[in-house]
Scaffold this motif. Structure first.
Motif, PDB file in Angstrom:
ATOM      1  N   MET A 103       0.086 -48.411  18.500  1.00 57.09           N
ATOM      2  CA  MET A 103      -0.887 -48.945  18.180  1.00 57.09           C
ATOM      3  C   MET A 103       0.094 -49.937  17.125  1.00 57.09           C
ATOM      4  SD  MET A 103      -1.607 -46.345  14.951  1.00 57.09           S
ATOM      5  CE  MET A 103      -2.524 -45.394  15.992  1.00 57.09           C
ATOM      6  N   GLN A 104      -0.730 -51.426  16.898  1.00 57.73           N
ATOM      7  CA  GLN A 104      -0.431 -52.917  15.866  1.00 57.73           C
ATOM      8  C   GLN A 104      -0.441 -51.936  14.313  1.00 57.73           C
ATOM      9  OE1 GLN A 104      -3.407 -55.261  17.345  1.00 57.73           O
ATOM     10  NE2 GLN A 104      -2.940 -56.316  18.996  1.00 57.73           N
ATOM     11  N   PRO A 105       0.200 -52.494  13.766  1.00 55.51           N
ATOM     12  CA  PRO A 105      -0.292 -52.344  12.347  1.00 55.51           C
ATOM     13  C   PRO A 105      -1.274 -51.952  11.715  1.00 55.51           C
ATOM     14  CG  PRO A 105       1.677 -54.361  12.856  1.00 55.51           C
ATOM     15  CD  PRO A 105       1.084 -53.330  14.164  1.00 55.51           C
ATOM     16  N   LYS A 106      -1.666 -52.080  10.551  1.00 53.04           N
ATOM     17  CA  LYS A 106      -2.421 -52.384  10.046  1.00 53.04           C
ATOM     18  C   LYS A 106      -2.705 -53.722   9.025  1.00 53.04           C
ATOM     19  CE  LYS A 106      -5.489 -48.985  10.430  1.00 53.04           C
ATOM     20  NZ  LYS A 106      -6.277 -48.888  10.845  1.00 53.04           N
ATOM     21  N   LYS A 107      -2.682 -54.291   8.542  1.00 59.78           N
ATOM     22  CA  LYS A 107      -3.005 -55.336   7.895  1.00 59.78           C
ATOM     23  C   LYS A 107      -3.605 -55.767   6.691  1.00 59.78           C
ATOM     24  CE  LYS A 107      -3.019 -59.106  11.883  1.00 59.78           C
ATOM     25  NZ  LYS A 107      -3.266 -59.873  12.728  1.00 59.78           N
ATOM     26  N   THR A 130       1.678 -54.621   7.756  1.00 56.75           N
ATOM     27  CA  THR A 130       1.847 -55.664   7.322  1.00 56.75           C
ATOM     28  C   THR A 130       1.332 -56.488   5.787  1.00 56.75           C
ATOM     29  OG1 THR A 130       0.516 -57.276   9.295  1.00 56.75           O
ATOM     30  CG2 THR A 130       2.560 -56.086   9.320  1.00 56.75           C
ATOM     31  N   ARG A 151     -10.277 -59.484  10.206  1.00 54.61           N
ATOM     32  CA  ARG A 151      -8.394 -59.463  10.729  1.00 54.61           C
ATOM     33  C   ARG A 151      -7.653 -58.096   9.631  1.00 54.61           C
ATOM     34  NH1 ARG A 151      -8.384 -64.693  13.453  1.00 54.61           N
ATOM     35  NH2 ARG A 151      -7.251 -65.268  11.210  1.00 54.61           N
ATOM     36  N   SER A 189     -13.822 -49.840  13.000  1.00 54.83           N
ATOM     37  CA  SER A 189     -13.018 -51.519  13.655  1.00 54.83           C
ATOM     38  C   SER A 189     -14.724 -51.806  14.392  1.00 54.83           C
ATOM     39  CB  SER A 189     -12.687 -50.734  14.743  1.00 54.83           C
ATOM     40  OG  SER A 189     -11.022 -50.451  13.763  1.00 54.83           O
TER      41      SER A 189
END
Length: 236
Positions: free
Chosen positions: A1-5, A35, A53, A236
């Motif tokens: 899972m990609q980190p939230k921004k 991040t 993003r 999303s």
């Protein structure tokens, strides 16, 4: 899972100490898997690709000015699912000249009543009053305020002008005192959420100074608000 921004936008009136105030919450965001990008102006609000993003915008910009393009970009991003949150004047007393920003947030600082005139000394503390933050019935079951009891503060007590599209999680009541021009108590929203398109907004009005932000109840609300406002999978 990609980190939230997360995007932290800070600036405006230095009396609210935007740098020090936002620095309090950067470790929480990072430990929660974000991040974090920090900006000292609202210019990035006009960058649609960057905001697309971004999962969460944390704003601490009191008063100041904003362009129509920047407000439109922020509003469009929130409608598309980017979360938006902040505290005190950094979100509820921002960009007074922009009606579009006011419509997005749903409430705006009007004043913070002060002490009896004979007690004032020409200092910030003239506007510090003991008051209660009353959790509403909705607030007692909402993820941002669930489990919290009513709590006491002695700081600026915001009087807020607002619309009916907000979901009020906590209120505060300004009593009618002999030296004030109003004749009956006035209740203002103190903590609220707002749905804007696919996005979520959380506004916490306490937070004038660092000691208020470090109050366990206030800090809990702000941190939970960050998580709740963050873009959800369905947005999303």
């Amino acid at each position: 899972m990609q980190p939230k921004k997360a995007l932290v936008v800070r600036g405006g009136w230095e009396g609210h100490r935007p740098v020090q105030a936002t620095e309090l919450f950067l470790p929480f965001l990072e430990s929660s898997g974000f991040t974090v990008r920090v900006e000292e102006s609202t210019e990035l609000y006009a960058d649609a690709a960057e905001l697309a993003r971004t999962d969460l915008v944390v704003q601490c910009v009191s008063m100041s000015e904003i362009s129509a393009e920047q407000v439109a970009g922020l509003s469009a991003a929130v409608a598309a699912g980017t979360g938006f949150t902040g505290w005190h004047g950094g979100i509820a007393d921002s960009f007074r000249a922009s009606s579009d920003y006011l419509q997005l947030v749903g409430g705006q600082f009007a004043c913070h009543p002060g002490k009896e005139p004979c007690e004032r000394r020409g200092e910030a503390e003239d506007n510090f009053l003991p008051h209660t933050i009353d959790i509403t019935e909705l607030g007692r079951k909402h993820p941002v305020t669930e489990g919290l009891d009513d709590f006491e503060l002695c700081t600026e007590q915001y009087w807020v002008l607002h619309d009916d599209l907000i979901d009020v999680l906590a209120t505060t009541t300004h009593p009618a005192r002999a030296w004030q021009p109003w004749q009956r108590p006035v209740t203002s929203p103190a903590i609220w959420t707002r749905r804007w398109g696919a996005g979520r907004i959380v506004v916490t009005t306490p937070g004038h100074s660092l000691d208020v932000l470090e109050n366990p109840n206030v800090r809990t609300v702000i941190e939970r608000g960050m998580l709740w406002a963050t873009r959800t999978a369905s947005a999303s």
